[in-house]
Design a protein around this motif. Structure first.
Motif, short mmCIF file in Angstrom:
data_model
loop_
_atom_site.label_atom_id
_atom_site.label_comp_id
_atom_site.label_asym_id
_atom_site.label_seq_id
_atom_site.Cartn_x
_atom_site.Cartn_y
_atom_site.Cartn_z
N ILE A 141 26.24 -56.47 47.91
CA ILE A 141 25.22 -56.44 48.95
C ILE A 141 25.55 -57.49 50.01
O ILE A 141 25.46 -57.24 51.22
CB ILE A 141 23.83 -56.69 48.36
N GLY A 142 25.93 -58.68 49.57
CA GLY A 142 26.30 -59.74 50.50
C GLY A 142 27.48 -59.36 51.36
O GLY A 142 27.53 -59.68 52.56
N ALA A 143 28.46 -58.66 50.78
CA ALA A 143 29.63 -58.21 51.53
C ALA A 143 29.21 -57.21 52.62
O ALA A 143 29.66 -57.30 53.77
CB ALA A 143 30.65 -57.57 50.60
N PHE A 144 28.33 -56.28 52.25
CA PHE A 144 27.86 -55.30 53.24
C PHE A 144 27.14 -55.99 54.40
O PHE A 144 27.38 -55.68 55.58
CB PHE A 144 26.92 -54.29 52.58
N VAL A 145 26.27 -56.93 54.09
CA VAL A 145 25.51 -57.64 55.13
C VAL A 145 26.48 -58.39 56.05
O VAL A 145 26.32 -58.37 57.28
CB VAL A 145 24.49 -58.60 54.50
N ALA A 146 27.47 -59.05 55.49
CA ALA A 146 28.43 -59.80 56.30
C ALA A 146 29.20 -58.88 57.24
O ALA A 146 29.37 -59.19 58.43
CB ALA A 146 29.40 -60.57 55.39
N VAL A 147 29.66 -57.76 56.75
CA VAL A 147 30.42 -56.81 57.57
C VAL A 147 29.53 -56.24 58.67
O VAL A 147 29.94 -56.12 59.83
CB VAL A 147 31.01 -55.69 56.70
N ALA A 148 28.30 -55.88 58.32
CA ALA A 148 27.38 -55.31 59.30
C ALA A 148 27.03 -56.32 60.38
O ALA A 148 26.96 -56.00 61.57
CB ALA A 148 26.11 -54.81 58.60
N PHE A 207 35.35 -55.86 59.28
CA PHE A 207 35.81 -56.54 58.08
C PHE A 207 36.56 -57.83 58.39
O PHE A 207 36.45 -58.81 57.66
CB PHE A 207 36.70 -55.60 57.26
N ARG A 208 37.31 -57.86 59.49
CA ARG A 208 38.06 -59.07 59.81
C ARG A 208 37.12 -60.21 60.19
O ARG A 208 37.30 -61.35 59.75
CB ARG A 208 39.04 -58.79 60.95
N GLY A 209 36.13 -59.91 61.02
CA GLY A 209 35.16 -60.94 61.39
C GLY A 209 34.41 -61.46 60.20
O GLY A 209 34.20 -62.67 60.04
N ALA A 210 33.99 -60.54 59.31
CA ALA A 210 33.27 -60.95 58.10
C ALA A 210 34.18 -61.77 57.18
O ALA A 210 33.72 -62.72 56.53
CB ALA A 210 32.75 -59.72 57.37
N ARG A 270 36.60 -63.79 58.09
CA ARG A 270 36.71 -65.15 58.63
C ARG A 270 35.48 -65.98 58.27
O ARG A 270 35.58 -67.18 58.02
CB ARG A 270 36.88 -65.11 60.15
N MET A 271 34.32 -65.36 58.26
CA MET A 271 33.08 -66.09 58.02
C MET A 271 32.81 -66.34 56.54
O MET A 271 32.19 -67.33 56.17
CB MET A 271 31.89 -65.33 58.63
N THR A 272 33.28 -65.45 55.69
CA THR A 272 32.95 -65.57 54.26
C THR A 272 34.05 -66.20 53.43
O THR A 272 33.80 -66.67 52.32
CB THR A 272 32.64 -64.18 53.67
N SER A 281 38.93 -61.85 51.67
CA SER A 281 39.85 -61.03 52.44
C SER A 281 39.14 -59.76 52.90
O SER A 281 38.14 -59.34 52.33
CB SER A 281 41.07 -60.66 51.59
N ALA A 282 39.69 -59.16 53.96
CA ALA A 282 39.11 -57.92 54.46
C ALA A 282 39.16 -56.82 53.40
O ALA A 282 38.23 -56.01 53.27
CB ALA A 282 39.84 -57.47 55.72
N SER A 283 40.22 -56.78 52.63
CA SER A 283 40.34 -55.76 51.58
C SER A 283 39.30 -55.97 50.48
O SER A 283 38.75 -54.99 49.94
CB SER A 283 41.74 -55.77 50.99
N GLN A 284 39.02 -57.22 50.13
CA GLN A 284 37.98 -57.49 49.14
C GLN A 284 36.61 -57.03 49.62
O GLN A 284 35.83 -56.44 48.87
CB GLN A 284 37.94 -58.99 48.81
#
Length: 299
Positions: free
Chosen positions: A7-14, A19-22, A24-26, A29-32
Motif C-alpha cells: 500500500i505504501g509503495a502504491f501511495v508513493a508512486v501515485a 516509479f523513478r520519482g517514488a 528516489r523518495m523512498t 528501487s523502481a522494480s521493487q
C-alpha cells in the motif's frame, strides 16, 4: 489482505507520478515498487495505475483509493511520531524544499547549529525554484517568498526579514558604457537577464521615495533563474553587462571591488522568506524541532 508495504509503495508512486520519482523518495528501487504495486493490484483484483513508457497515472479506482488512504496514513504517521516525544532527542528525516537563493543566502547560517543541536535528525534539502506541491513532492515543509507560497499553510519567518534586489556591473563595463543615472537609462545598456522555468522573463523593478519604475531589460544573455544565477554573475564580472540579483548574493563581489553598485538608492526592498507547511495538529518531531529552532536565530 493487502500488505501495508505494498500500500505504501502504491501511495508513493501515485504521489510522485512515477516509479523513478517514488524510488528516489523512498530509497527502494523502481522494480521493487513496481512489483509491490502489482501484488496490491492482484490482491484487490483491480488495476490501480495506468502505465506507459512515458508516464504513470492513477485509474479511477486508484484515485479513489488514494483519496481514502491519505488521511488514514497521515493519522498513522502522527500516531507513530507521538513516540518521538518520549525520546531524549527528536530523530528521523526532515525533507525541505527550498529555492536556490535560500540554500545560498539563508540556510548556511542555520544548518550547522541545527544539526549540531539535533544530531539524530537527517536533514535533506531539495533545491527547486519552481512552484511546488508539498504533498506530491514528498517534502515535510518548504521555504518560499510570499508570492510563491501555497495557500492555507502555516508560515514562520526564516532568515532576514527584509531583503533587497541589487544592480551592479564591473568597473570595466562602467568605464566603457557610463554609469546609469536613473532606471530608464538601463534601456540603453546591456542587461543580463533571467527566465523562470515557466518561460516568463521578469521585469526589473526599482523604487525610490514612493516612485516605482519597471524596466523591461534587453541584452544578449538569458539564463535560468536560480540555477543560472552564478553564470550571470560571472558574465557581469567579465564586463558583459549589468546584473540584477539579491543584494546579499552580490555583496561579496561589491565589497572586493569586483562589481560596483548601480542605482543603489533605487534598489527595491521586499519581505524575507518563510518556512511553510500544512496546518495540522501533530507535526513530525523533526519538523517541530526545526520550526522551534528558527526563532532562536538572529539576523
Amino acid at each position: 489482505m493487502a500488505d501495508l508495504q505494498d500500500i505504501g509503495a502504491f501511495v508513493a508512486v501515485a504521489k510522485h507520478g512515477g516509479f523513478r520519482g517514488a524510488a528516489r523518495m523512498t530509497g527502494n528501487s523502481a522494480s521493487q515498487l513496481s512489483e509491490a504495486v502489482r501484488r496490491l493490484e492482484a490482491a484487490l483484483g483491480v488495476r490501480l495505475l495506468n502505465r506507459t513508457t512515458r508516464s504513470v497515472a492513477t485509474t479511477d479506482a486508484g484515485q479513489r483509493l488514494l483519496e481514502q488512504l491519505m488521511p488514514a496514513l497521515g493519522a498513522v504517521e502522527s500516531a507513530l511520531d507521538v513516540v518521538n516525544g518520549f525520546r531524549d532527542r527528536p530523530a528521523g528525516r526532515l525533507r525541505l524544499n527550498v529555492p536556490l537563493s535560500v540554500s545560498k543566502l539563508v540556510l548556511p547560517r542555520i544548518i550547522p547549529p541545527f544539526i549540531a543541536a539535533y544530531p539524530d535528525i537527517c536533514l535533506e534539502i531539495i533545491v527547486d525554484d519552481s512552484f511546488v506541491d508539498l504533498q506530491r513532492s514528498g517534502c515535510d515543509a518548504g521555504v518560499r517568498y510570499e508570492e510563491h507560497m501555497e495557500l492555507d499553510m502555516v508560515a514562520i519567518p526564516i532568515g532576514p526579514r527584509r531583503q533587497r534586489f541589487a544592480l551592479a556591473a564591473s568597473p570595466d563595463y562602467l568605464r566603457q558604457h557610463g554609469l546609469p543615472k536613473r532606471p530608464e537609462d538601463l534601456l540603453r545598456h546591456t542587461c543580463l537577464r533571467g527566465r523562470f522555468s515557466s518561460g516568463a522573463m521578469p521585469d526589473w523593478e526599482f523604487e525610490h521615495k514612493g516612485k516605482k519604475v519597471i524596466i523591461k531589460p534587453a541584452g544578449p544573455l538569458i539564463v535560468s533563474l536560480g540555477a543560472g544565477a552564478d553564470l550571470k554573475v560571472d558574465a557581469a564580472l567579465a564586463g558583459a553587462g549589468l546584473v540584477y540579483l539579491f543584494e546579499d548574493w552580490l555583496k561579496p563581489y561589491m565589497e572586493r571591488g569586483e562589481l560596483e553598485p548601480v542605482l543603489e538608492r533605487w534598489w527595491p526592498a521586499f519581505n524575507g522568506p518563510s518556512l511553510y507547511y500544512p496546518g495540522r495538529r501533530y507535526l513530525p518531531a523533526p519538523l517541530r524541532a526545526f520550526a522551534d529552532f528558527i526563532p532562536t536565530m538572529r539576523w
